[in-house]
Design an enzyme around this catalytic site. Structure first.
Site, PDB file in Angstrom:
ATOM      1  N   LEU A 159       0.822  -1.215   0.000  1.00 26.74           N
ATOM      2  CA  LEU A 159       0.000   0.000   0.000  1.00 26.74           C
ATOM      3  C   LEU A 159       0.857   1.267   0.000  1.00 26.74           C
ATOM      4  CD1 LEU A 159      -2.807  -1.049   2.524  1.00 26.74           C
ATOM      5  CD2 LEU A 159      -2.682  -1.390   0.049  1.00 26.74           C
ATOM      6  N   HIS A 176      -3.568   4.339  -2.021  1.00 18.80           N
ATOM      7  CA  HIS A 176      -4.505   3.440  -1.330  1.00 18.80           C
ATOM      8  C   HIS A 176      -5.032   4.102  -0.067  1.00 18.80           C
ATOM      9  CE1 HIS A 176      -1.723   0.427  -3.387  1.00 18.80           C
ATOM     10  NE2 HIS A 176      -2.897   0.054  -3.855  1.00 18.80           N
ATOM     11  N   LYS A 214      -6.840   6.156 -11.191  1.00 18.05           N
ATOM     12  CA  LYS A 214      -5.543   5.782 -11.756  1.00 18.05           C
ATOM     13  C   LYS A 214      -5.693   4.621 -12.747  1.00 18.05           C
ATOM     14  CE  LYS A 214      -1.092   4.286 -11.692  1.00 18.05           C
ATOM     15  NZ  LYS A 214      -1.230   2.884 -11.900  1.00 18.05           N
TER      16      LYS A 214
HETATM   17  P1  AMP Z   1      -3.891  -2.191  -6.570  1.00 19.84           P
HETATM   18  O1  AMP Z   1      -3.462  -2.537  -5.183  1.00 19.84           O
HETATM   19  O2  AMP Z   1      -2.800  -1.655  -7.419  1.00 19.84           O
HETATM   20  O3  AMP Z   1      -4.691  -3.287  -7.221  1.00 19.84           O
HETATM   21  O4  AMP Z   1      -4.891  -0.967  -6.427  1.00 19.84           O
HETATM   22  C1  AMP Z   1      -5.965  -0.994  -5.520  1.00 19.84           C
HETATM   23  C2  AMP Z   1      -6.792   0.235  -5.756  1.00 19.84           C
HETATM   24  O5  AMP Z   1      -5.991   1.394  -5.547  1.00 19.84           O
HETATM   25  C3  AMP Z   1      -7.348   0.324  -7.180  1.00 19.84           C
HETATM   26  O6  AMP Z   1      -8.685   0.813  -7.126  1.00 19.84           O
HETATM   27  C4  AMP Z   1      -6.420   1.317  -7.814  1.00 19.84           C
HETATM   28  O7  AMP Z   1      -7.020   2.023  -8.883  1.00 19.84           O
HETATM   29  C5  AMP Z   1      -6.122   2.243  -6.658  1.00 19.84           C
HETATM   30  N1  AMP Z   1      -4.903   3.017  -6.877  1.00 19.84           N
HETATM   31  C6  AMP Z   1      -3.686   2.558  -7.262  1.00 19.84           C
HETATM   32  N2  AMP Z   1      -2.812   3.586  -7.408  1.00 19.84           N
HETATM   33  C7  AMP Z   1      -3.490   4.721  -7.098  1.00 19.84           C
HETATM   34  C8  AMP Z   1      -3.145   6.100  -7.059  1.00 19.84           C
HETATM   35  N3  AMP Z   1      -1.927   6.548  -7.369  1.00 19.84           N
HETATM   36  N4  AMP Z   1      -4.107   6.990  -6.703  1.00 19.84           N
HETATM   37  C9  AMP Z   1      -5.356   6.556  -6.386  1.00 19.84           C
HETATM   38  N5  AMP Z   1      -5.745   5.275  -6.406  1.00 19.84           N
HETATM   39  C10 AMP Z   1      -4.823   4.357  -6.755  1.00 19.84           C
END
Ligand code: AMP
Length: 280
Positions: free
Chosen positions: A33, A37, A149
């Site tokens: 995270l 996140h 994102k």
């Molecule tokens: P992940 O752990 O990469 O699967 O992402 C989990 C959630 O966090 C997903 O909804 C992503 O779109 C979101 N997320 C990842 N990077 C960012 C970021 N830089 N800003 C906002 N949300 C993000």
């Protein structure tokens, strides 16, 4: 904050929460995270009484030659960030819990998922829709927060939820960026300092194209060509796609509709695949 690893514990939590008239907000993640996140968890906490975060590196969304084995994992630090951000419950299922031996049901969204990421990562959205549908059935939230994102993922999830009549509100959280403009991503950990410098051409390009739209340029073809040219100038970048699409359908647009056109980019920085986007 409590951690849980069984489906029955989460479904009991949903029943108890709803029985007392409280709402459940949900943030699915793959862990490692970062502040992006954390911002989504905080957003969920402003909209729901009880916040659940899941941490699960979903094998179904990785291709055979992708980075499942080396995807960053940092459970203790993740739990601390969840606690600070205001999460109440963490769901940590094992691979065997979500995909027991003989597992054989998958969900395919066939339209929004087809272009862009769908073209360059064939099994990706099938894995995403499958795990998100499963997690929504397990956590049973009133709302679920996804990051802008991953704009195509957000659109695919919205379409799946509508098509399958899943009773949940999908909330989009804005993209959190580092001071140098790079969108936070768990995969940024793979970048060397010099690759990171190169990667910053991506947010710079998004900004430049946005400013061209602000100055009145409306021809998508012209803007895509300029973005491709700006990215190609950075020798450490190999462009996978640059496209201007409708943010809900991911269909290509010929003319910018201010506020309703998405510029989406995917690129390799040496061995690291990054995506980013901006609404124009
Ligand atoms: P992940 O752990 O990469 O699967 O992402 C989990 C959630 O966090 C997903 O909804 C992503 O779109 C979101 N997320 C990842 N990077 C960012 C970021 N830089 N800003 C906002 N949300 C993000």
């Amino acid at each position: 904050m409590q951690t849980h690893d069984t489906v029955s514990a989460m479904q009991l939590l949903a029943r108890e929460t709803h029985a007392t008239g409280q709402t459940l907000g949900f943030v699915p993640t793959m862990g490692a995270l970062h502040q992006g996140h954390v911002d989504l968890i905080r957003l969920a906490a402003t909209k729901a009484d009880v916040v659940v975060v899941s941490i699960f590196v979903n094998p179904a969304q990785f291709g055979p030659n992708e980075d499942f084995d080396r995807y960053p994992r940092a459970l203790e630090a993740d739990l601390e960030k969840c606690r600070e951000a205001g999460a109440h419950h963490i769901f940590l299922p094992s691979r065997e819990t979500l995909y027991p031996k003989g597992y054989s049901t998958y969900i395919n969204e066939e339209s929004v998922a087809a272009p862009l990421e769908g073209e360059s990562r064939p099994a990706f959205f099938r894995g995403v829709t499958t795990v998100v549908a499963k997690l929504l059935n397990i956590v049973q939230p009133d709302l679920a927060v996804f990051g802008q994102k991953d704009a195509q993922q957000l659109a695919v999830v919205r379409k799946m939820v509508a098509d399958l009549h899943i009773p949940v509100e999908i909330v989009a959280g804005p993209t959190t960026r580092d001071a140098d403009g790079l969108a936070l991503s768990s995969r940024n950990a793979y970048l060397t300092a010099s690759e990171r410098e190169g990667a910053c051409a991506i947010p710079r390009t998004l900004e430049k194209i946005k400013s061209m739209v602000d100055q009145g340029e409306r021809r998508a073809e012209r803007l895509v060509a300029e973005a491709t040219h700006l990215l190609a100038d950075e020798r450490r970048i190999r462009v996978i796609y640059v496209a201007i699409v409708d943010p809900a359908t991911m269909k290509k647009q010929l003319t910018i509709e201010p506020g309703n056109s998405l510029l989406a980019v995917a690129a390799w920085i040496d061995q690291t695949r990054l995506i980013d986007n901006t609404l124009l």
